[in-house]
Design a protein around this motif. Structure first.
Motif: not given
Length: 77
Positions: A30-43
């Motif tokens: 269900r998660s709709h996060c962008e993928e790729g390096p640095g996309k899952n960081l809070p900054f």
């Protein structure tokens, strides 16, 4: 005679494991996060100079804190 992996595990643990597995799979699905390096960081890591300044402030404050605490304690009367 062939034994499966659940033959020695109590039934309640099997059910719990299966429900946890189903829950984690559904959450990931269900998660709709962008993928790729640095996309899952809070900054943001897009601007390397801003990232450098933020990292210097973050790590520098942690490094300097004990020195300021000792200075404060030595200057107390």
């Amino acid at each position: 005679m062939q034994t499966d992996e659940y033959s020695r595990v109590p039934p309640s643990h099997v059910i719990l494991g299966q429900s946890i597995r189903r829950f984690t799979v559904s959450v990931v699905h269900r998660s709709h996060c962008e993928e790729g390096p640095g996309k899952n960081l809070p900054f943001s890591v897009e601007n390397k100079w801003w990232l450098l300044v933020m990292m210097i402030l973050y790590f520098g404050s942690g490094f300097a804190a004990p020195f300021f605490i000792v200075r404060h304690q030595l200057l107390k009367k």
